[in-house]
Design a protein around this motif. Structure first.
Motif, mmCIF file in Angstrom:
data_model
loop_
_atom_site.group_PDB
_atom_site.id
_atom_site.type_symbol
_atom_site.label_atom_id
_atom_site.label_comp_id
_atom_site.label_asym_id
_atom_site.label_seq_id
_atom_site.Cartn_x
_atom_site.Cartn_y
_atom_site.Cartn_z
ATOM 1 N N GLY A 226 -19.773 26.925 0.395
ATOM 2 C CA GLY A 226 -20.008 26.297 -0.899
ATOM 3 C C GLY A 226 -19.148 26.897 -2.004
ATOM 4 N N LEU A 227 -18.191 27.722 -1.628
ATOM 5 C CA LEU A 227 -17.314 28.380 -2.591
ATOM 6 C C LEU A 227 -15.910 27.797 -2.520
ATOM 7 C CD1 LEU A 227 -18.328 32.103 -1.854
ATOM 8 C CD2 LEU A 227 -19.152 30.658 -3.724
ATOM 9 N N GLU A 228 -15.153 28.012 -3.571
ATOM 10 C CA GLU A 228 -13.739 27.650 -3.574
ATOM 11 C C GLU A 228 -12.962 28.731 -2.822
ATOM 12 O OE1 GLU A 228 -12.445 24.827 -4.812
ATOM 13 O OE2 GLU A 228 -14.488 24.223 -5.342
ATOM 14 N N LEU A 229 -11.791 28.383 -2.311
ATOM 15 C CA LEU A 229 -10.962 29.344 -1.583
ATOM 16 C C LEU A 229 -10.691 30.585 -2.438
ATOM 17 C CD1 LEU A 229 -9.288 30.229 0.831
ATOM 18 C CD2 LEU A 229 -7.380 28.881 -0.080
ATOM 19 N N SER A 230 -10.377 30.391 -3.712
ATOM 20 C CA SER A 230 -10.088 31.536 -4.588
ATOM 21 C C SER A 230 -11.300 32.459 -4.698
ATOM 22 C CB SER A 230 -9.659 31.060 -5.972
ATOM 23 O OG SER A 230 -10.694 30.300 -6.575
ATOM 24 N N GLU A 231 -12.496 31.902 -4.712
ATOM 25 C CA GLU A 231 -13.711 32.720 -4.786
ATOM 26 C C GLU A 231 -13.915 33.508 -3.502
ATOM 27 O OE1 GLU A 231 -16.994 30.450 -7.406
ATOM 28 O OE2 GLU A 231 -16.184 29.219 -5.758
ATOM 29 N N VAL A 232 -13.654 32.866 -2.363
ATOM 30 C CA VAL A 232 -13.805 33.548 -1.069
ATOM 31 C C VAL A 232 -12.789 34.680 -0.958
ATOM 32 C CG1 VAL A 232 -13.558 33.266 1.432
ATOM 33 C CG2 VAL A 232 -14.866 31.600 0.104
ATOM 34 N N LEU A 233 -11.562 34.435 -1.381
ATOM 35 C CA LEU A 233 -10.530 35.474 -1.330
ATOM 36 C C LEU A 233 -10.892 36.648 -2.233
ATOM 37 C CD1 LEU A 233 -7.318 33.261 -1.234
ATOM 38 C CD2 LEU A 233 -8.376 34.518 0.668
ATOM 39 N N GLU A 234 -11.402 36.354 -3.417
ATOM 40 C CA GLU A 234 -11.819 37.418 -4.332
ATOM 41 C C GLU A 234 -12.993 38.214 -3.736
ATOM 42 O OE1 GLU A 234 -13.497 38.097 -8.883
ATOM 43 O OE2 GLU A 234 -12.745 36.119 -8.306
ATOM 44 N N LEU A 235 -13.966 37.508 -3.193
ATOM 45 C CA LEU A 235 -15.114 38.164 -2.571
ATOM 46 C C LEU A 235 -14.668 39.029 -1.396
ATOM 47 C CD1 LEU A 235 -18.159 38.586 -2.235
ATOM 48 C CD2 LEU A 235 -18.210 36.455 -0.901
ATOM 49 N N SER A 236 -13.776 38.522 -0.592
ATOM 50 C CA SER A 236 -13.274 39.280 0.552
ATOM 51 C C SER A 236 -12.600 40.565 0.095
ATOM 52 C CB SER A 236 -12.301 38.419 1.364
ATOM 53 O OG SER A 236 -11.822 39.139 2.467
ATOM 54 N N GLY A 237 -11.803 40.474 -0.946
ATOM 55 C CA GLY A 237 -11.140 41.662 -1.497
ATOM 56 C C GLY A 237 -12.151 42.674 -2.026
ATOM 57 N N THR A 238 -13.163 42.188 -2.714
ATOM 58 C CA THR A 238 -14.210 43.069 -3.242
ATOM 59 C C THR A 238 -14.961 43.752 -2.108
ATOM 60 O OG1 THR A 238 -14.462 41.686 -5.216
ATOM 61 C CG2 THR A 238 -16.303 43.142 -4.662
ATOM 62 N N LEU A 239 -15.323 42.999 -1.076
ATOM 63 C CA LEU A 239 -16.042 43.580 0.059
ATOM 64 C C LEU A 239 -15.181 44.588 0.820
ATOM 65 C CD1 LEU A 239 -17.945 40.429 1.349
ATOM 66 C CD2 LEU A 239 -18.934 42.450 0.237
ATOM 67 N N THR A 240 -13.891 44.315 0.918
ATOM 68 C CA THR A 240 -12.981 45.252 1.579
ATOM 69 C C THR A 240 -12.919 46.568 0.804
ATOM 70 O OG1 THR A 240 -11.676 43.466 2.543
ATOM 71 C CG2 THR A 240 -10.578 45.614 2.330
#
Length: 148
Positions: free
Chosen positions: A123-137
């Protein structure tokens, strides 16, 4: 930081938010990967092999943050399914190489639809998923260092 009154509320726990999201993500992956005949951990192994074609078991463990006791049964099942082949390294007998079979290479094409379906399910935009992935990393790196 959270005030002492709210600090122990379940909904204020980042660990619970990450845990709940991971469980929900697992459910979506389970559904998508069933069509490929893979479990989520097996899919992760295949992702590494689709990137690199051949790795040692040690390199695979490091990439996936898995110990050999966890990795060995995964590799045995992938080998039994015909997706990978394990063999001793000719240059170092102590090292075991993991390679894709033709069937494992062909599975990559069918797997190309998985990331898009997962993105849609978030339910997220690609940019949101990429940002979340970076934060989780970054969070994972910090937490790993905190217990080292």
């Amino acid at each position: 930081m959270l005030g002492h009154v709210n600090a122990l509320l379940l909904d204020n726990q980042v660990c619970f938010a990450v845990h709940a999201a991971a469980r929900a993500m697992d459910g979506v992956y389970r559904r998508e990967l069933a069509e490929l005949g893979l479990t989520y951990p097996q899919y992760l192994v295949m992702l590494v092999l689709w990137e690199r074609d051949q790795v040692t078991v040690k390199e695979l463990g490091a990439a996936l943050r898995l110990d050999s006791g966890t990795l060995s049964p995964l590799l045995k099942r992938l080998e039994a399914a015909g997706f990978v082949r394990r063999e001793r390294s000719a240059s170092d007998e102590r090292s075991v190489l993991v390679r894709l079979t033709e069937q494992g290479t062909e599975l990559r094409q069918a797997a190309t639809r998985v990331p898009g379906r997962i993105l849609e399910a978030t339910g997220l935009e690609l940019s949101e998923v990429l940002e979340l992935s970076g934060t989780l990393t970054r969070m994972t790196r910090s937490l790993t260092q905190a217990v080292s």
